[in-house]
Design a protein around this motif. Structure first.
Motif, PDB file in Angstrom:
ATOM      1  N   ASN A 306       1.073  -1.486  -0.328  1.00  0.00           N
ATOM      2  CA  ASN A 306       0.039  -0.263   0.291  1.00  0.00           C
ATOM      3  C   ASN A 306       0.956   1.345   0.213  1.00  0.00           C
ATOM      4  O   ASN A 306       0.650   2.257  -0.814  1.00  0.00           O
ATOM      5  N   ILE A 307       1.745   1.081   0.407  1.00  0.00           N
ATOM      6  CA  ILE A 307       2.900   2.111   0.847  1.00  0.00           C
ATOM      7  C   ILE A 307       3.651   2.951  -0.237  1.00  0.00           C
ATOM      8  O   ILE A 307       3.044   3.660  -1.204  1.00  0.00           O
ATOM      9  N   VAL A 309       2.706   1.206  -3.109  1.00  0.00           N
ATOM     10  CA  VAL A 309       1.921   2.039  -4.154  1.00  0.00           C
ATOM     11  C   VAL A 309       1.473   3.131  -4.400  1.00  0.00           C
ATOM     12  O   VAL A 309       1.360   4.135  -5.404  1.00  0.00           O
ATOM     13  N   SER A 310       1.208   4.325  -3.088  1.00  0.00           N
ATOM     14  CA  SER A 310       0.876   4.913  -3.401  1.00  0.00           C
ATOM     15  C   SER A 310       1.136   6.305  -3.608  1.00  0.00           C
ATOM     16  O   SER A 310       1.400   7.159  -4.149  1.00  0.00           O
ATOM     17  N   GLN A 311       2.967   5.845  -3.233  1.00  0.00           N
ATOM     18  CA  GLN A 311       4.171   7.063  -3.545  1.00  0.00           C
ATOM     19  C   GLN A 311       4.129   6.875  -5.056  1.00  0.00           C
ATOM     20  O   GLN A 311       4.006   7.565  -5.838  1.00  0.00           O
ATOM     21  N   ARG A 313       1.554   6.198  -7.542  1.00  0.00           N
ATOM     22  CA  ARG A 313       0.956   7.076  -7.601  1.00  0.00           C
ATOM     23  C   ARG A 313       0.600   8.224  -7.895  1.00  0.00           C
ATOM     24  O   ARG A 313       0.038   9.279  -8.627  1.00  0.00           O
ATOM     25  N   ARG A 314       1.471   8.653  -6.286  1.00  0.00           N
ATOM     26  CA  ARG A 314       1.647  10.077  -6.524  1.00  0.00           C
ATOM     27  C   ARG A 314       2.888  10.707  -7.719  1.00  0.00           C
ATOM     28  O   ARG A 314       2.427  12.075  -8.029  1.00  0.00           O
TER      29      ARG A 314
END
Ligand SMILES: Nc1ncnc2c1ncn2[C@@H]1O[C@H](COP(=O)(O)OP(=O)(O)OP(=O)(O)O)[C@@H](O)[C@H]1O
Ligand SMILES: [Mg+2]
Length: 438
Positions: A306-307, A309-311, A313-314
């Motif tokens: 999750n960490i 992937v969200s990085q 995505r940003r």
């Protein structure tokens, strides 16, 4: 054929196999011994016993024949009752209706044979009428002679005791063999476990050589090999870190000098080259730092993903993440995260849409990263893992990378006992699969 038989019937474990080697001859021996005992000895004994009883009955009949006419046999019957264990009575005028022996069994057959030999008269045998006794009715010329005898007189009970001893002693032997064998197999299992742990990059320093000479030898060889590999890794890491670190100082000096130099077009390229070199060096340093010393810890994979992937995505990636249930794995978090980032960054860089799926299989965790980019042709799938290898040079795309990402990722995953496999994704791009044992 033989191979198939041994494969399907032989137990898988060493303990099972060695026990079978011990037990098979034992069982075979018992079966042969039991068969010989039953077939020859026991039969002979029973026949002798039956002949004894039949002979006794025949002699009483003979005595009765001599008393002929009086028909009072009480005096005669006292002898078998007192000395032979046979209680007898006589029913005058009766005729045996049933000519066949009522019960059929090994003992009855033997007795019938003996009676036929001794008396040559018709008779019936009943071994069920009275408990633990056998009733024999013999047809005489003018009546029926009833004989009741204990089973003991016809049957050798030592047979059972013998069989009991045989089975009992082999069970005891089997138990002892199991205990001894288990102790012999334990060191081999420990060695296998230690090798497995080491292969997965976990600490197996508690392992000590033990057991039989050969096993001990293998264990000592394993420990020596492990130390050699560890030394090798440390050396490589130290050298990598040293070189990267030492190169940084002149690099910084060069950058400084460039800043001071007057602006011309040729210098821009030089500046770009220098900054690329700097990225490479810091990549090396990161890798070297991560590889050295970090311990494996139980990590929640979905949290980590999750960490990451969200990085990503940003940074503009379109990523679809799907994790099946909660998955915890033993990894070195920093470096493992690094390799995940490398793969996801690649997918985001070379494709538009990325799908990430994680699932638990029998003995490993599968992390599948699919993208819809150009993919990697089959003949390059091994080359892309080589440091500094980039397809972009020939593809001529403006995708700035050094070509270290996949090499680092594979190194890390292999260090955890896993593997990265490249394939074609269902949408035609690249499928990168991390297979991690747990
Ligand atoms: N998802 C992908 N789709 C298409 N090609 C890929 C993909 N991932 C990697 N490649 C190819 O494999 C090469 C090697 O990848 P690697 O990650 O090692 O280097 P890089 O991405 O070029 O640079 P770095 O990751 O070091 O910044 C890439 O240059 C690219 O040509
Ligand atoms: Mg990359």
């Amino acid at each position: 054929m033989l191979k198939f038989l041994t494969k399907s019937f032989l137990p898988k474990s060493l303990l099972g196999r060695s026990l079978m080697i011990v037990v098979m001859p034992l069982v075979l021996l018992q079966v042969i011994a039991g068969y010989i005992f039953y077939e020859s000895h026991w039969r002979k004994v029973s026949l002798t016993l039956s002949r004894g009883v039949a002979g006794d009955i025949a002699s009483v009949i003979e005595l009765m024949r001599r008393e002929n006419g009086k028909n009072n046999f009480n005096l005669i019957f006292q002898v078998p009752a007192n000395h032979m264990g046979l209680s007898m009575s006589y029913s005058e005028g009766k005729i045996l209706s049933d000519m066949q022996p009522t019960a059929s069994g090994k003992m009855e057959e033997t007795l019938a044979k003996a009676l036929r030999e001794a008396t040559a008269r018709s008779f019936t045998i009943n071994s069920e009428k009275i408990d633990r006794h056998v009733v024999i009715d013999v047809q005489l010329s003018d009546g029926v002679l009833h004989v009741v005898t204990a089973r003991k007189r016809l049957f050798s009970t030592t047979t059972y005791i013998f069989l009991l001893w045989m089975v009992g002693s082999s069970l005891a032997l089997f138990a002892v063999a199991t205990i001894f064998m288990r102790n012999q197999v334990k060191p081999i299992r420990r060695l296998a476990e230690a090798a497995d742990e080491f292969g997965k990059g976990r600490d197996a320093s508690k392992f000590k050589p033990e057991g039989a000479t050969e096993v001990r030898q293998a264990a000592i060889a394993f420990i020596a090999m492990r130390e050699r590999i560890q030394r090798h890794i440390t050396q490589r890491t130290e050298m990598l870190a040293g070189v990267s670190h030492d190169l940084r100082t002149p690099l910084t000096r060069m950058k400084l000098q460039l800043e001071l130099a007057p602006e011309t077009s040729g210098l821009t390229n030089l500046r770009d080259d220098l900054s690329e070199m700097e990225t490479m060096l810091s990549g090396y340093l990161d890798f070297a730092k991560g590889e050295g010393g970090e311990k494996q810890v139980l990590t929640n994979l979905s949290n980590m993903l999750n960490i990451v992937v969200s990085q990503a995505r940003r940074k503009g990636g379109v990523i679809d993440l799907h994790v099946e249930g909660e998955i915890n794995v033993h990894v070195r978090p920093k470096v493992f995260k690094r390799s995940l980032i490398n793969l996801i960054d690649n997918a985001v860089r070379y494709a538009e849409h990325v799908s990430l799926r994680v699932g638990k299989r029998e003995s490993f965790v599968d992390i599948i990263i699919d993208d819809d980019g150009p993919g990697i042709p089959e003949e390059s799938r091994e080359d892309v893992f080589k440091p500094f290898f980039r397809i972009e040079e020939s593809r001529n795309l403006e995708t700035g990378g050094v070509g270290l990402g996949l090499s680092i990722a594979r190194d890390v995953v292999r260090g955890h006992g896993g593997e990265i496999i490249l394939d074609t994704s269902p949408v035609g791009g690249l499928r990168a699969r991390i297979r991690l044992p747990y």
